[in-house]
Design a protein around this motif. Structure first.
Motif, PDB file in Angstrom:
ATOM      1  N   GLU A 158     -11.081  -3.143  -3.958  1.00  0.00           N
ATOM      2  CA  GLU A 158     -11.475  -1.800  -3.511  1.00  0.00           C
ATOM      3  C   GLU A 158     -10.271  -0.856  -3.491  1.00  0.00           C
ATOM      4  N   ARG A 159      -9.134  -1.345  -2.988  1.00  0.00           N
ATOM      5  CA  ARG A 159      -7.924  -0.498  -2.949  1.00  0.00           C
ATOM      6  C   ARG A 159      -7.440  -0.183  -4.362  1.00  0.00           C
ATOM      7  N   CYS A 194     -12.559  -2.650 -12.171  1.00  0.00           N
ATOM      8  CA  CYS A 194     -11.743  -1.683 -11.418  1.00  0.00           C
ATOM      9  C   CYS A 194     -11.004  -0.708 -12.311  1.00  0.00           C
ATOM     10  N   GLU A 203       0.826  -1.214   0.000  1.00  0.00           N
ATOM     11  CA  GLU A 203       0.000   0.000   0.000  1.00  0.00           C
ATOM     12  C   GLU A 203       0.856   1.258   0.000  1.00  0.00           C
ATOM     13  N   SER A 232      -9.083   5.466  -9.517  1.00  0.00           N
ATOM     14  CA  SER A 232      -9.962   6.643  -9.526  1.00  0.00           C
ATOM     15  C   SER A 232      -9.220   7.929  -9.184  1.00  0.00           C
ATOM     16  N   GLU A 233      -8.120   7.809  -8.434  1.00  0.00           N
ATOM     17  CA  GLU A 233      -7.365   8.994  -8.000  1.00  0.00           C
ATOM     18  C   GLU A 233      -6.211   9.346  -8.918  1.00  0.00           C
ATOM     19  N   ARG A 286      -9.390  -0.017  -7.059  1.00  0.00           N
ATOM     20  CA  ARG A 286     -10.341   0.934  -7.631  1.00  0.00           C
ATOM     21  C   ARG A 286     -10.061   2.351  -7.125  1.00  0.00           C
ATOM     22  N   LYS A 287      -9.686   2.484  -5.877  1.00  0.00           N
ATOM     23  CA  LYS A 287      -9.340   3.793  -5.313  1.00  0.00           C
ATOM     24  C   LYS A 287      -8.102   4.362  -6.016  1.00  0.00           C
TER      25      LYS A 287
END
Length: 286
Positions: free
Chosen positions: A99-100, A143, A66, A106-107, A102-103
């Motif tokens: 989910e991570r 994603c 991460e 998206s950013e 996709r974040k």
């Protein structure tokens, strides 16, 4: 968090930063941020006990994933440069990993091609082929903004083409699509998860198998039956590989998968790059 992006090879927090210049005849110079193989290892109760146990085990190998995504994002924003990501952003399919991902997408401005772990339900559980990939393809594809099996994007007159060869295979659809890109007449940079076979690269890798797309039979000699079945090229993969090598418009190939950094000549005119899992490669295209 301050960092430097000057010099040929610098530290960026915990990741290495490499500047790579590729001259292809762009209308105007531009920069791409290349990264690969972060291997997110996130899971929670929604995916069950077995997946949580897998996450804990794999986190021992890829525990800083991460933070690495955050660093890749920071460099991209600092330079206002798109991210080209060549697969294995996740280590296995889980709700939290997706989910991570996709974040992250998206950013950031992300151009992505799949790696083999994008479709791993449980790492090493089964032989990976088209049928296995299709079990999770739609969930993973959701994603991302581009087709993760074949996509193209033109920047300043340069055609960036992303091809999923994560199972050491090409298919007819990809071959037909690549021919259409070549017909456009622009210089092309290919982005793939696995590098094409080079003897120098294969020897340097020193692994139990080539882990490269389209190895010759002698490179597979001594490999296990499983690895031969996995990596021996089929007819379409052989044809597409020879086509790639023969095309003067294809200037470079940028890959990941091996987790270490490499630069070499696939042919007299095509340079091939591998970016390691702890490296951010700034591609300075001119």
């Amino acid at each position: 968090m301050a960092f430097t992006i000057s010099g040929d090879y610098k530290k960026v927090y915990n990741m290495n930063l490499i500047h790579t210049k590729i001259a292809v005849g762009a209308e105007r110079p531009f920069t791409l941020v290349h990264a690969s193989d972060t291997h997110l290892t996130l899971a929670d109760g929604r995916d069950g006990k077995r997946k949580a146990e897998l996450a804990a085990k794999r986190k021992n190998v890829f525990g800083d994933s991460e933070a690495m995504l955050d660093e890749i994002s920071a460099v991209s924003k600092k330079l206002s440069a798109p991210i080209v990501y060549t697969g294995d952003i996740i280590d296995f399919v889980s709700r939290k990993n997706l989910e991570r991902t996709r974040k992250f997408v998206s950013e950031n401005n992300v151009f992505f091609t799949a790696g083999n772990h994008e479709f791993s339900l449980y790492v090493g559980e089964a032989f990976e082929d088209e049928k296995y990939r299709n079990k999770s393809l739609s969930r993973v594809q959701a994603c991302f903004k581009n087709d993760i099996r074949f996509a193209s994007r033109v920047i300043n007159g340069v055609d960036l083409v992303a091809i999923d060869d994560s199972y050491y295979r090409f298919d007819e659809h990809q071959f037909d699509a690549l021919k259409k890109e070549v017909a456009l007449g622009m210089p092309i940079i290919l982005f793939m998860h696995c590098a094409l076979y080079e003897k120098k690269l294969c020897d340097a890798n020193g692994a139990e198998a080539p882990y490269l797309t389209c190895p010759p039979d002698d490179a597979l000699r001594g490999c296990s039956e499983y690895r031969i079945r996995q990596q021996k090229p089929d007819e379409i993969t052989q044809k597409m590989t020879e086509y790639i090598k023969s095309q003067p418009l294809i200037k470079a190939i940028v890959t990941g998968h091996l987790h270490w950094d490499y630069e070499g000549m696939l042919t007299e005119s095509i340079t091939q790059y591998v970016t390691g899992k702890e490296t951010i490669r700034l591609l300075e295209i001119s």
